[in-house]
Design a protein around this motif. Structure first.
Motif, PDB file in Angstrom:
ATOM      1  N   ILE A 102       5.893 -53.230  89.561  1.00  0.00           N
ATOM      2  CA  ILE A 102       4.847 -54.208  89.261  1.00  0.00           C
ATOM      3  C   ILE A 102       4.536 -54.213  87.765  1.00  0.00           C
ATOM      4  O   ILE A 102       4.343 -55.268  87.149  1.00  0.00           O
ATOM      5  CB  ILE A 102       3.576 -53.904  90.082  1.00  0.00           C
ATOM      6  CG1 ILE A 102       3.888 -54.024  91.581  1.00  0.00           C
ATOM      7  CG2 ILE A 102       2.453 -54.848  89.707  1.00  0.00           C
ATOM      8  CD1 ILE A 102       4.400 -55.381  92.004  1.00  0.00           C
ATOM      9  N   LYS A 103       4.533 -53.018  87.137  1.00  0.00           N
ATOM     10  CA  LYS A 103       4.259 -52.931  85.707  1.00  0.00           C
ATOM     11  C   LYS A 103       5.337 -53.646  84.899  1.00  0.00           C
ATOM     12  O   LYS A 103       5.046 -54.407  83.976  1.00  0.00           O
ATOM     13  CB  LYS A 103       4.178 -51.460  85.300  1.00  0.00           C
ATOM     14  CG  LYS A 103       3.744 -51.241  83.860  1.00  0.00           C
ATOM     15  CD  LYS A 103       3.568 -49.755  83.577  1.00  0.00           C
ATOM     16  CE  LYS A 103       3.110 -49.528  82.139  1.00  0.00           C
ATOM     17  NZ  LYS A 103       2.938 -48.068  81.850  1.00  0.00           N
ATOM     18  N   GLU A 104       6.607 -53.397  85.261  1.00  0.00           N
ATOM     19  CA  GLU A 104       7.707 -54.044  84.545  1.00  0.00           C
ATOM     20  C   GLU A 104       7.689 -55.544  84.756  1.00  0.00           C
ATOM     21  O   GLU A 104       7.954 -56.319  83.829  1.00  0.00           O
ATOM     22  CB  GLU A 104       9.032 -53.454  85.019  1.00  0.00           C
ATOM     23  CG  GLU A 104       9.239 -52.011  84.589  1.00  0.00           C
ATOM     24  CD  GLU A 104      10.519 -51.440  85.134  1.00  0.00           C
ATOM     25  OE1 GLU A 104      11.175 -52.140  85.934  1.00  0.00           O
ATOM     26  OE2 GLU A 104      10.871 -50.294  84.770  1.00  0.00           O
ATOM     27  N   THR A 105       7.337 -55.967  85.971  1.00  0.00           N
ATOM     28  CA  THR A 105       7.254 -57.400  86.248  1.00  0.00           C
ATOM     29  C   THR A 105       6.172 -58.042  85.401  1.00  0.00           C
ATOM     30  O   THR A 105       6.341 -59.134  84.849  1.00  0.00           O
ATOM     31  CB  THR A 105       6.966 -57.640  87.743  1.00  0.00           C
ATOM     32  OG1 THR A 105       7.985 -57.023  88.509  1.00  0.00           O
ATOM     33  CG2 THR A 105       6.933 -59.119  88.055  1.00  0.00           C
ATOM     34  N   GLY A 106       5.048 -57.332  85.251  1.00  0.00           N
ATOM     35  CA  GLY A 106       3.969 -57.858  84.425  1.00  0.00           C
ATOM     36  C   GLY A 106       4.384 -58.023  82.977  1.00  0.00           C
ATOM     37  O   GLY A 106       4.041 -58.987  82.306  1.00  0.00           O
ATOM     38  N   ARG A 107       5.160 -57.061  82.473  1.00  0.00           N
ATOM     39  CA  ARG A 107       5.632 -57.145  81.084  1.00  0.00           C
ATOM     40  C   ARG A 107       6.562 -58.349  80.907  1.00  0.00           C
ATOM     41  O   ARG A 107       6.489 -59.076  79.939  1.00  0.00           O
ATOM     42  CB  ARG A 107       6.379 -55.852  80.705  1.00  0.00           C
ATOM     43  CG  ARG A 107       5.466 -54.650  80.525  1.00  0.00           C
ATOM     44  CD  ARG A 107       6.294 -53.411  80.298  1.00  0.00           C
ATOM     45  NE  ARG A 107       5.469 -52.223  80.106  1.00  0.00           N
ATOM     46  CZ  ARG A 107       5.940 -50.985  80.056  1.00  0.00           C
ATOM     47  NH1 ARG A 107       7.255 -50.793  80.186  1.00  0.00           N
ATOM     48  NH2 ARG A 107       5.135 -49.968  79.889  1.00  0.00           N
ATOM     49  N   GLN A 108       7.453 -58.532  81.864  1.00  0.00           N
ATOM     50  CA  GLN A 108       8.390 -59.659  81.788  1.00  0.00           C
ATOM     51  C   GLN A 108       7.639 -60.995  81.815  1.00  0.00           C
ATOM     52  O   GLN A 108       7.969 -61.915  81.085  1.00  0.00           O
ATOM     53  CB  GLN A 108       9.393 -59.574  82.924  1.00  0.00           C
ATOM     54  CG  GLN A 108      10.342 -58.383  82.812  1.00  0.00           C
ATOM     55  CD  GLN A 108      11.207 -58.241  84.034  1.00  0.00           C
ATOM     56  OE1 GLN A 108      11.115 -59.025  84.962  1.00  0.00           O
ATOM     57  NE2 GLN A 108      12.035 -57.185  84.058  1.00  0.00           N
ATOM     58  N   ASP A 109       6.615 -61.041  82.657  1.00  0.00           N
ATOM     59  CA  ASP A 109       5.847 -62.281  82.760  1.00  0.00           C
ATOM     60  C   ASP A 109       5.100 -62.564  81.463  1.00  0.00           C
ATOM     61  O   ASP A 109       4.869 -63.726  81.102  1.00  0.00           O
ATOM     62  CB  ASP A 109       4.839 -62.192  83.902  1.00  0.00           C
ATOM     63  CG  ASP A 109       5.532 -62.150  85.255  1.00  0.00           C
ATOM     64  OD1 ASP A 109       6.724 -62.536  85.291  1.00  0.00           O
ATOM     65  OD2 ASP A 109       4.905 -61.742  86.251  1.00  0.00           O
TER      66      ASP A 109
END
Length: 326
Positions: A314-321
């Motif tokens: 979820i953290k990595e997804t947030g960064r990508q977003d």
């Protein structure tokens, strides 16, 4: 009851004691067997017809051979009541604990119970244990927790009993295997989880990762009534948990129509099978969390253990977003 009525009630099967009480002699019974008019099923137990012996007649023969007070139980009773489709290779009977059946009965397993007068169904034929007691008997002999879950959820899903009735029956038992798990499971079944797959989703996907609690087995009425396995109405997300039954052939087309209709209405649908829920619950939870967050959920999923990848995903997804477009 005259002899013809007795035979009709017992599917054409009779014990030697019953035949003697009806006026047959020992020599007459022997002649009927030798002439192939009757056939011996077990010791002192006869089918009064030729040809194959139907399943219910086999059950009656096992009960009569086991003697006074015997009833069908366990998987045999489950099959008779529609709890399972396969009766298995052995007929199960239970007799009062103060009696003993001498000698082996081919194809029959004999159980002993102190509580049989209270667990016996008052009217069913062939005689058998009550459905709630049958379920708990099967739970007690289950070697794996998933087998125990299957019996409980199947009984409720097929509307043969309710979690409340099973809880009452469980409370009357002093000893039973898997008691803590069954007590917790009955509460979850009462909340709508109708299969081991749905229980696993509730516990290992939602609860273990701090996700919102979905509404289970929700009835949705429109042009046609549909049932939603797990619904998050505030976030317009639906989760379908597909077992092997009902999701092939025409069932698969119904699933597609249901998913398409949900999309038209603005709902997202996630669909998972046994391999996903039992094999990769953390990955499933991460997908749930991603979709829920895009649809207004402000919470954050939590790790279910040291190796759980959900928070990191979820953290990595947030960064990508958050990355600007080049």
């Amino acid at each position: 009851m005259d002899f013809d009525d007795l035979l009709a009630a017992q599917r054409g099967v009779v014990s030697r004691a019953q035949a003697l009480a009806a006026g047959f002699t020992v020599d007459r019974i022997k002649w009927l067997v030798r002439s192939l008019r009757w056939q011996q099923v077990h010791a002192h137990t006869f089918a009064t017809f030729t040809g194959s012996v139907p399943y219910e007649a086999q059950v009656w023969a096992a009960i009569l051979r086991a003697g006074p007070g015997a009833v069908a139980s366990h998987r045999t009773a489950a099959h008779l009541d529609g709890l399972c489709d396969d009766p298995g290779p052995v007929i199960h009977v239970t007799i009062p604990a103060d009696r003993y059946v001498g000698g082996k009965i081919d194809g029959v397993r004999v159980h002993y119970a102190h509580r049989l007068p209270r667990t016996r169904h008052p009217a069913a034929t062939p005689p058998r244990t009550r459905v709630d007691e049958t379920v708990l008997d099967l739970v007690d002999v289950a070697t794996h927790p998933r087998d125990a879950e299957t019996w409980v959820t199947a009984a409720c899903q097929r509307r043969l009993t309710t979690p409340e009735r099973l809880a009452d029956a469980l409370g009357r038992r002093k000893k039973i295997r898997w008691r803590p798990m069954i007590e917790a499971m009955l509460a979850d079944v009462a909340d709508g989880a109708q299969s081991p797959l749905e229980l696993r989703h509730l516990r290992r996907v939602e609860r273990a990762h701090g996700l919102p609690t979905g509404r289970r087995q929700r009835r949705s009425a429109g042009h046609r009534v549909i049932w939603i396995d797990v619904d998050y109405p505030e976030h317009h997300l639906r989760v379908e948990l597909d077992g092997r039954v009902g999701h092939a052939g025409e069932g698969r087309f119904r699933d597609h129509h249901r998913d398409n209709h949900a999309t038209v209405d603005g709902h997202a649908t996630l669909r998972y099978g046994h391999a996903d829920i039992f094999g990769n619950p953390c990955t499933v939870a991460a997908e749930h969390a991603r979709v829920l967050r895009t649809r207004g959920w402000t919470g954050r999923p939590r790790s279910c253990g040291p190796s759980c990848p959900v928070p990191m995903i979820i953290k990595e997804t947030g960064r990508q977003d958050a990355m600007p477009l080049s």
